[in-house]
Design a protein around this motif. Structure first.
Motif, PDB file in Angstrom:
ATOM      1  N   GLN A 209      23.404 -20.893  20.205  1.00  0.00           N
ATOM      2  CA  GLN A 209      23.902 -19.455  21.185  1.00  0.00           C
ATOM      3  C   GLN A 209      25.002 -19.819  21.634  1.00  0.00           C
ATOM      4  O   GLN A 209      26.003 -18.858  21.887  1.00  0.00           O
ATOM      5  CB  GLN A 209      22.881 -19.510  22.395  1.00  0.00           C
ATOM      6  CG  GLN A 209      23.164 -18.601  23.496  1.00  0.00           C
ATOM      7  CD  GLN A 209      22.175 -18.526  24.308  1.00  0.00           C
ATOM      8  OE1 GLN A 209      20.878 -18.307  24.217  1.00  0.00           O
ATOM      9  NE2 GLN A 209      22.692 -18.624  25.717  1.00  0.00           N
ATOM     10  N   LEU A 227      19.959 -12.266  20.360  1.00  0.00           N
ATOM     11  CA  LEU A 227      19.059 -12.952  19.702  1.00  0.00           C
ATOM     12  C   LEU A 227      17.698 -12.925  20.014  1.00  0.00           C
ATOM     13  O   LEU A 227      16.903 -12.848  18.904  1.00  0.00           O
ATOM     14  CB  LEU A 227      19.475 -14.453  19.990  1.00  0.00           C
ATOM     15  CG  LEU A 227      20.852 -14.975  19.437  1.00  0.00           C
ATOM     16  CD1 LEU A 227      21.329 -16.430  19.912  1.00  0.00           C
ATOM     17  CD2 LEU A 227      20.935 -14.908  17.882  1.00  0.00           C
ATOM     18  N   TYR A 247      19.586 -20.827  14.923  1.00  0.00           N
ATOM     19  CA  TYR A 247      19.015 -19.817  14.717  1.00  0.00           C
ATOM     20  C   TYR A 247      19.575 -19.458  13.196  1.00  0.00           C
ATOM     21  O   TYR A 247      20.571 -20.070  12.458  1.00  0.00           O
ATOM     22  CB  TYR A 247      19.701 -18.491  15.333  1.00  0.00           C
ATOM     23  CG  TYR A 247      19.263 -18.526  16.800  1.00  0.00           C
ATOM     24  CD1 TYR A 247      18.074 -18.006  17.044  1.00  0.00           C
ATOM     25  CD2 TYR A 247      19.731 -19.027  17.672  1.00  0.00           C
ATOM     26  CE1 TYR A 247      17.610 -17.981  18.497  1.00  0.00           C
ATOM     27  CE2 TYR A 247      19.543 -19.070  19.201  1.00  0.00           C
ATOM     28  CZ  TYR A 247      18.077 -18.410  19.303  1.00  0.00           C
ATOM     29  OH  TYR A 247      17.792 -18.504  20.747  1.00  0.00           O
TER      30      TYR A 247
END
Length: 271
Positions: A209, A227, A247
Motif C-alpha cells: 500500500q 484496495l 497485493y
C-alpha cells in the motif's frame, strides 16, 4: 205529416248521417290557381327549377331515383369520387407486413438494431465498454430522454447489460463477451485513481500500500480505500507478510488493466 212522409224523412236523416263528410265548398266565382312546386336540383326553397302543380291536398308523385352504379376502383389502391369521378386515396387493408399495425412497428430482438439511432448507441457501447449515459450522450450529441428510451429497448432485447454501482450506471455489450468480474474491472477503470492503482498492482505483483501511495502521489488511506473495494470485487488478493500486505491481481481481471510500472517517474518519488 203522414206516416209515409215520416218514414221517408227518417230514412233521409240516417242516410245523411252515414255518408262521408262533404268537401269544403268554395264561394261562388272562386277559381283554382296553380302554384309553383320546386323539384329536386332547382332554385326553390331547396334550390331547383319549378313545375306547375295544383294547391289541392293530393300529394304529387315523386320520381324514383335510378340506382347508383358501383364506383369503379382505380389502380394503386384508389377509388373514384362519386361526385367528381376523380381518384381519391383509400385506406389499405390492415393486414400487411408482420409486426406492423396502423404504421407502428413492433420491436423484437431481431429488428432492434434496424433503427439507425439505436444502432449508433449500441456501436458506441461496444466500442467503449462501461460507458455511462453522460458519455453516450456526449459521443452522439443526443438528448438524454431519447437516449434512455433506446437504452431501455436494447436492454429489453438483451443486447446490452447494465452494471449499477454507487449511483453510476454503466453499459456493456451482452452475449457473454465480458464476465461479471471483467465488467467490474472495466467499471473501475473509468476512475483515474482506481486505474492507476490497478495498473501498479498488475505491473508489480506483491506491491504494498505504501509503495502504491508513493508512486501515484496520494495518501495511504486513499489507496487503502481503493484496495478494499478491489478485494471486495474479487479483482485483487492480499497476502500478509509481517506488518505489510502485498497485493496481487487475479489473472482473469488482468485482461483489461494496462500494466504500468511507473505512474510518476522514480525521480519524483520521495526518498
Amino acid at each position: 205529416m203522414s206516416r209515409p212522409g215520416a218514414w221517408a224523412f227518417i230514412i233521409l236523416m240516417l242516410a245523411t248521417a252515414m255518408s262521408p263528410a262533404p268537401a269544403s265548398a268554395l264561394p261562388a266565382g272562386t277559381t283554382m290557381m296553380p302554384m309553383s312546386m320546386p323539384i329536386n336540383g332547382g332554385s326553390g326553397h331547396h334550390g331547383g327549377s319549378t313545375s306547375t302543380g295544383c294547391n289541392c291536398n293530393i300529394p304529387e308523385p315523386v320520381a324514383t331515383a335510378a340506382p347508383t352504379p358501383p364506383v369503379p376502383r382505380s389502380a394503386g389502391g384508389q377509388e373514384s369520387s362519386p361526385c367528381t369521378r376523380t381518384a381519391i386515396p383509400v385506406l389499405n387493408s390492415l393486414a400487411g407486413t408482420p409486426g406492423r399495425f396502423s404504421g407502428i412497428r413492433r420491436i423484437y430482438k431481431k429488428n432492434v438494431l434496424d433503427h439507425p439511432v439505436r444502432a449508433a448507441v449500441y456501436t458506441t457501447i461496444v466500442a467503449i465498454p462501461g460507458i455511462d449515459i453522460a458519455g453516450i450522450a456526449a459521443e452522439l450529441s443526443m438528448n438524454r430522454e431519447t437516449l434512455r428510451y433506446h437504452l431501455g429497448q436494447l436492454e429489453s432485447a438483451t443486447r446490452i447489460v447494465v452494471l449499477r454501482d454507487r449511483g453510476i450506471v454503466r453499459y456493456y455489450e451482452n452475449h457473454g463477451r465480458y464476465t461479471l468480474l471483467e465488467r467490474k474491472v472495466l467499471q473501475h477503470l473509468w476512475n483515474p485513481t482506481a486505474k492507476d492503482v490497478l495498473s501498479l498492482v498488475a505491473a508489480q505483483p506483491g506491491i504494498t500500500q505504501s509503495e502504491i501511495a508513493s508512486r501515484i502521489g496520494v495518501t495511504p488511506p486513499t489507496v487503502r480505500w481503493y484496495l478494499q473495494r478491489f478485494s471486495g470485487d474479487g479483482i485483487v488478493t492480499g497476502q500478509h507478510e509481517g506488518k505489510y500486505t502485498r497485493y496481487t491481481m487475479v489473472a482473469e481481471a488482468g485482461r483489461f488493466v494496462p500494466a504500468s510500472t511507473s505512474i510518476i517517474p522514480d525521480s519524483a518519488v520521495p526518498a
